[in-house]
Design a protein around this motif. Structure first.
Motif, PDB file in Angstrom:
ATOM      1  N   THR A 109       0.914  -1.309   0.098  1.00  0.00           N
ATOM      2  CA  THR A 109       0.099   0.138   0.103  1.00  0.00           C
ATOM      3  C   THR A 109       0.878   1.316  -0.021  1.00  0.00           C
ATOM      4  OG1 THR A 109      -0.280  -0.576   2.229  1.00  0.00           O
ATOM      5  CG2 THR A 109      -2.118  -0.532   0.991  1.00  0.00           C
ATOM      6  N   HIS A 110       2.076   1.026   0.375  1.00  0.00           N
ATOM      7  CA  HIS A 110       3.111   2.064   0.340  1.00  0.00           C
ATOM      8  C   HIS A 110       3.205   2.648  -1.164  1.00  0.00           C
ATOM      9  CE1 HIS A 110       4.762   1.686   4.624  1.00  0.00           C
ATOM     10  NE2 HIS A 110       3.912   2.738   4.352  1.00  0.00           N
ATOM     11  N   ARG A 111       3.310   1.697  -2.073  1.00  0.00           N
ATOM     12  CA  ARG A 111       3.725   1.772  -3.352  1.00  0.00           C
ATOM     13  C   ARG A 111       2.467   2.413  -4.027  1.00  0.00           C
ATOM     14  NH1 ARG A 111       6.549  -2.691  -7.413  1.00  0.00           N
ATOM     15  NH2 ARG A 111       6.714  -4.074  -5.698  1.00  0.00           N
ATOM     16  N   ILE A 112       1.248   1.894  -3.583  1.00  0.00           N
ATOM     17  CA  ILE A 112      -0.090   2.546  -4.140  1.00  0.00           C
ATOM     18  C   ILE A 112      -0.124   3.922  -3.689  1.00  0.00           C
ATOM     19  CG2 ILE A 112      -2.411   2.054  -4.317  1.00  0.00           C
ATOM     20  CD1 ILE A 112      -1.992  -0.890  -4.120  1.00  0.00           C
ATOM     21  N   LEU A 113       0.288   4.362  -2.492  1.00  0.00           N
ATOM     22  CA  LEU A 113      -0.066   5.570  -2.251  1.00  0.00           C
ATOM     23  C   LEU A 113       1.055   6.522  -2.740  1.00  0.00           C
ATOM     24  CD1 LEU A 113      -0.115   5.236   1.857  1.00  0.00           C
ATOM     25  CD2 LEU A 113      -2.033   6.422   0.358  1.00  0.00           C
ATOM     26  N   THR A 161      -3.254  -3.593  10.581  1.00  0.00           N
ATOM     27  CA  THR A 161      -3.634  -2.434  10.961  1.00  0.00           C
ATOM     28  C   THR A 161      -3.099  -1.229  10.189  1.00  0.00           C
ATOM     29  OG1 THR A 161      -3.182  -3.139  13.392  1.00  0.00           O
ATOM     30  CG2 THR A 161      -3.390  -0.659  13.089  1.00  0.00           C
ATOM     31  N   ALA A 162      -1.848  -1.489   9.724  1.00  0.00           N
ATOM     32  CA  ALA A 162      -0.951  -0.562   8.743  1.00  0.00           C
ATOM     33  C   ALA A 162      -1.986  -0.509   7.421  1.00  0.00           C
ATOM     34  CB  ALA A 162       0.438  -0.835   8.513  1.00  0.00           C
ATOM     35  N   LYS A 163      -1.996  -1.763   6.848  1.00  0.00           N
ATOM     36  CA  LYS A 163      -2.574  -1.584   5.632  1.00  0.00           C
ATOM     37  C   LYS A 163      -4.153  -1.171   5.911  1.00  0.00           C
ATOM     38  CE  LYS A 163      -4.831  -4.999   2.573  1.00  0.00           C
ATOM     39  NZ  LYS A 163      -5.275  -6.449   2.318  1.00  0.00           N
ATOM     40  N   GLY A 164      -4.839  -1.201   7.039  1.00  0.00           N
ATOM     41  CA  GLY A 164      -6.112  -0.620   7.094  1.00  0.00           C
ATOM     42  C   GLY A 164      -6.041   0.812   7.172  1.00  0.00           C
ATOM     43  N   ARG A 165      -5.006   1.291   7.667  1.00  0.00           N
ATOM     44  CA  ARG A 165      -5.008   2.966   7.472  1.00  0.00           C
ATOM     45  C   ARG A 165      -4.663   3.585   6.101  1.00  0.00           C
ATOM     46  NH1 ARG A 165      -1.116   6.076   8.858  1.00  0.00           N
ATOM     47  NH2 ARG A 165       0.337   4.405   8.840  1.00  0.00           N
ATOM     48  N   GLU A 167      -5.456   2.000   3.238  1.00  0.00           N
ATOM     49  CA  GLU A 167      -6.887   1.780   2.452  1.00  0.00           C
ATOM     50  C   GLU A 167      -7.633   2.936   2.749  1.00  0.00           C
ATOM     51  OE1 GLU A 167      -7.082  -3.115   2.099  1.00  0.00           O
ATOM     52  OE2 GLU A 167      -7.771  -2.215   3.755  1.00  0.00           O
ATOM     53  N   ALA A 168      -7.911   3.355   4.056  1.00  0.00           N
ATOM     54  CA  ALA A 168      -8.572   4.711   4.403  1.00  0.00           C
ATOM     55  C   ALA A 168      -8.355   5.890   3.556  1.00  0.00           C
ATOM     56  CB  ALA A 168      -8.922   4.785   6.041  1.00  0.00           C
ATOM     57  N   ILE A 169      -6.935   6.048   3.767  1.00  0.00           N
ATOM     58  CA  ILE A 169      -6.358   7.081   2.819  1.00  0.00           C
ATOM     59  C   ILE A 169      -6.673   7.044   1.403  1.00  0.00           C
ATOM     60  CG2 ILE A 169      -4.261   8.223   2.405  1.00  0.00           C
ATOM     61  CD1 ILE A 169      -3.114   7.407   4.944  1.00  0.00           C
ATOM     62  N   LEU A 170      -6.328   5.812   0.933  1.00  0.00           N
ATOM     63  CA  LEU A 170      -6.736   5.760  -0.592  1.00  0.00           C
ATOM     64  C   LEU A 170      -8.059   6.089  -0.979  1.00  0.00           C
ATOM     65  CD1 LEU A 170      -4.114   2.757  -1.038  1.00  0.00           C
ATOM     66  CD2 LEU A 170      -4.154   4.886  -2.003  1.00  0.00           C
ATOM     67  N   LYS A 171      -9.036   5.341  -0.065  1.00  0.00           N
ATOM     68  CA  LYS A 171     -10.365   5.785  -0.200  1.00  0.00           C
ATOM     69  C   LYS A 171     -10.749   7.261  -0.168  1.00  0.00           C
ATOM     70  CE  LYS A 171     -14.771   4.088   1.545  1.00  0.00           C
ATOM     71  NZ  LYS A 171     -15.505   3.433   2.444  1.00  0.00           N
ATOM     72  N   SER A 172     -10.071   7.857   0.575  1.00  0.00           N
ATOM     73  CA  SER A 172     -10.376   9.282   0.751  1.00  0.00           C
ATOM     74  C   SER A 172      -9.930   9.923  -0.453  1.00  0.00           C
ATOM     75  CB  SER A 172      -9.867  10.084   1.878  1.00  0.00           C
ATOM     76  OG  SER A 172      -8.359  10.250   1.873  1.00  0.00           O
ATOM     77  N   LEU A 173      -9.017   9.470  -1.159  1.00  0.00           N
ATOM     78  CA  LEU A 173      -8.252  10.103  -2.256  1.00  0.00           C
ATOM     79  C   LEU A 173      -9.009   9.524  -3.697  1.00  0.00           C
ATOM     80  CD1 LEU A 173      -4.480   9.791  -1.805  1.00  0.00           C
ATOM     81  CD2 LEU A 173      -5.883  11.897  -1.714  1.00  0.00           C
ATOM     82  N   ASN A 174     -10.203   8.784  -3.654  1.00  0.00           N
ATOM     83  CA  ASN A 174     -10.812   7.933  -4.643  1.00  0.00           C
ATOM     84  C   ASN A 174      -9.882   7.465  -5.674  1.00  0.00           C
ATOM     85  OD1 ASN A 174     -13.430   8.565  -3.910  1.00  0.00           O
ATOM     86  ND2 ASN A 174     -13.207  10.678  -4.769  1.00  0.00           N
ATOM     87  N   TYR A 175      -8.710   6.715  -5.102  1.00  0.00           N
ATOM     88  CA  TYR A 175      -7.734   6.140  -5.940  1.00  0.00           C
ATOM     89  C   TYR A 175      -8.189   4.546  -5.931  1.00  0.00           C
ATOM     90  CZ  TYR A 175      -3.426   5.381  -8.202  1.00  0.00           C
ATOM     91  OH  TYR A 175      -2.265   5.096  -8.938  1.00  0.00           O
ATOM     92  N   GLU A 176      -8.181   4.439  -7.393  1.00  0.00           N
ATOM     93  CA  GLU A 176      -8.495   2.895  -7.417  1.00  0.00           C
ATOM     94  C   GLU A 176      -7.334   2.078  -7.883  1.00  0.00           C
ATOM     95  OE1 GLU A 176     -11.656   1.792  -9.873  1.00  0.00           O
ATOM     96  OE2 GLU A 176     -12.889   3.385  -8.863  1.00  0.00           O
TER      97      GLU A 176
END
Ligand code: GDP
Ligand code: IMO
Ligand code: MG
Length: 424
Positions: A109-113, A161-165, A167-176
């Protein structure tokens, strides 16, 4: 004993990998202190070419111990691919490679962020390597990171826990995104990582020093990409300067010996950001073609330009460089004339320091022009063979930079290296 530090003085890709490999026979241990798989360190010898991302460049020389320090960020899946490829090519490393338990893990998820933040920045994007470097160091500093040592117990819970955090950021960014394959490979990487020596590297390094062992610390990126002193915000997220070796390995400042600063005979940059001496003309294209200036990790075209002594003086200052190493002089072998930037013109005034902020087109480099040496130096074996014009160029650089040039590289191969002032 002291540790010597070897680091880049420009915007990365100066040739650190090659020189660390060349210098390794003089040391007992090689240790990487920052960065991660954003690095691509190329080595060539015996007709083979290797690109290292997370593994220190001392790995090809005998049985030297190589350490990945706490300042490094490690992606287990990329690490597995790199390590397995090395082992398959006949370079066993399990026994010789030690990894700090305090090094931080790059999560899928760091890479995706990293990609999501870049997309959000649009035209002002940094042009990162997309390896998750920024988000991983951000989590480290905000005390949310996972470390290599964490994989040894209760890991699944910490990971969730880290992944969940994230995922919430990615959701707020509307990033697919689709994490399935990335995560599968990453988990395999975690299992693979467990088969290595996971160590308290700060203790190991200080004990080795007490035993009289010599250590070479290998930097990644370059000073102009340092998060504090580089061309912010177009920088990486770690301290690439000499002080980074202290924090990235747990070595006291009084233990630092020589600081080797590496520069090209010209200058390159990959990604966005100011580059005062960038050439947009045929000369720039010729440098790119002759120097094969394409990213070792991303394959991106590197921007090319003349050597920038203003930026180099700054880099030498913030690192406390004691010895310089000049790479890729052969790339300029056929040039009629060579230029070196000695000052900038900004708002009609000449300045001799790297300004706080540089807007596009705002700075004009002031050049000194010198005759080229027009000699193929790639087969030279001693500095006694250097042409007069080349000696004049290096004398000029040494005078301007007030630091001796100890090594000159005249080609990509390990053997195409000339050591000057051999007595010290
Ligand atoms: P690093 O990231 O600092 O280790 O540098 P890179 O490996 O990314 O980029 C340096 C490139 O220049 C690699 O392709 C090297 O093989 C190559 N190289 C290193 N030294 C020389 C040299 O003296 N001459 C030439 N022509 N190529 C060199
Ligand atoms: P080595 O060790 C050259 C650049 C990227 C981008 C900026 C931030 O091979 O010299 P990041 O992925 O770190 O968040 O990207 O830094 N960059 C490099 N440029 N050489 C490198 O490493 C680099 N590592 C990062 O292109 O502009
Ligand atoms: Mg590189």
């Amino acid at each position: 004993m002291k540790v010597d530090v070897l680091l880049g003085l420009q915007w990365g890709d100066e040739g650190k990998g090659k020189v660390v490999d060349v210098l390794t026979p003089n040391y007992d241990v090689v240790a990487r202190f920052q960065g991660g798989p954003n690095a691509g360190h190329t080595l060539e010898f015996e007709g083979q070419k290797y690109v290292l991302r997370s593994i220190p460049s001392g790995i090809f020389q005998g049985d030297k111990v190589n350490i990945i320090g706490n300042g490094v960020v490690l992606d287990p899946s990329l690490f597995k691919a790199e390590a397995e490829a090395l082992e398959a090519s006949g370079h066993p490393l399990k026994e010789r490679l030690h990894i700090s338990k305090k090094a931080h893990l790059i999560l899928p998820t760091h890479r995706i962020l990293d990609a999501a933040y870049e997309a959000q920045k649009g035209d002002s994007k940094v042009g990162t390597t997309g390896k998750g470097i920024g988000p991983t160091y951000t989590d480290k500093v905000s005390r949310n990171g996972l470390r290599v040592g964490d994989i040894l117990n209760n890991f699944e819970e910490k990971y969730a826990t880290a992944k969940g955090r994230h995922e919430a950021i990615l959701k707020s960014l509307n990033y697919e995104y689709d994490i399935t394959e990335l995560e599968k490979q990453w988990m395999e990487g975690i299992e693979y990582l467990k088969t290595f020596h996971l160590v308290d590297s700060e203790h190991e390094i200080n004990n080795l020093l007490k035993e009289g062992k010599s250590i070479l610390c290998e930097g990644a990126q370059g000073t102009m990409l340092d998060v504090d002193f580089g061309s912010y915000p177009f920088v990486t997220s770690s301290n690439t300067i000499c002080a980074g070796a202290c924090t990235g390995l747990g070595v006291g400042p009084n233990k630092i010996g020589d600081v080797y600063g590496i520069m090209k005979a010209y200058c390159t940059r990959v990604g966005s950001g100011p580059f005062p001496t960038e050439l947009f003309d045929e000369t720039g294209k010729t440098i790119r073609a002759l120097g094969h200036e394409y990213g070792a990790v991303t394959g991106r075209e590197r921007r090319c330009g003349w050597i920038d002594l203003v930026a180099l003086k700054y880099a030498i200052m913030v690192n406390g460089v004691t010895k310089l190493i000049m790479m890729k002089s052969d790339v300029l072998d056929s040039f009629e004339t060579i230029k070196a930037c000695v000052a900038y013109k900004m708002d009609g005034q000449e300045i001799d320091y790297f300004p706080f902020d540089i807007k596009e087109g705002e700075i004009e480099p002031v050049y000194v022009e010198m005759p080229g040496w027009k000699t193929d130096m790639t087969r030279f074996t001693s500095e006694n063979e250097f042409p007069e014009e080349f000696n004049a160029y290096i004398d000029f650089l040494e005078t301007q930079l007030e630091t001796p040039i100890k090594i000159i590289s005249i080609g990509p191969d390990r053997d195409q290296t000339i050591v000057r002032y051999a007595e010290d």
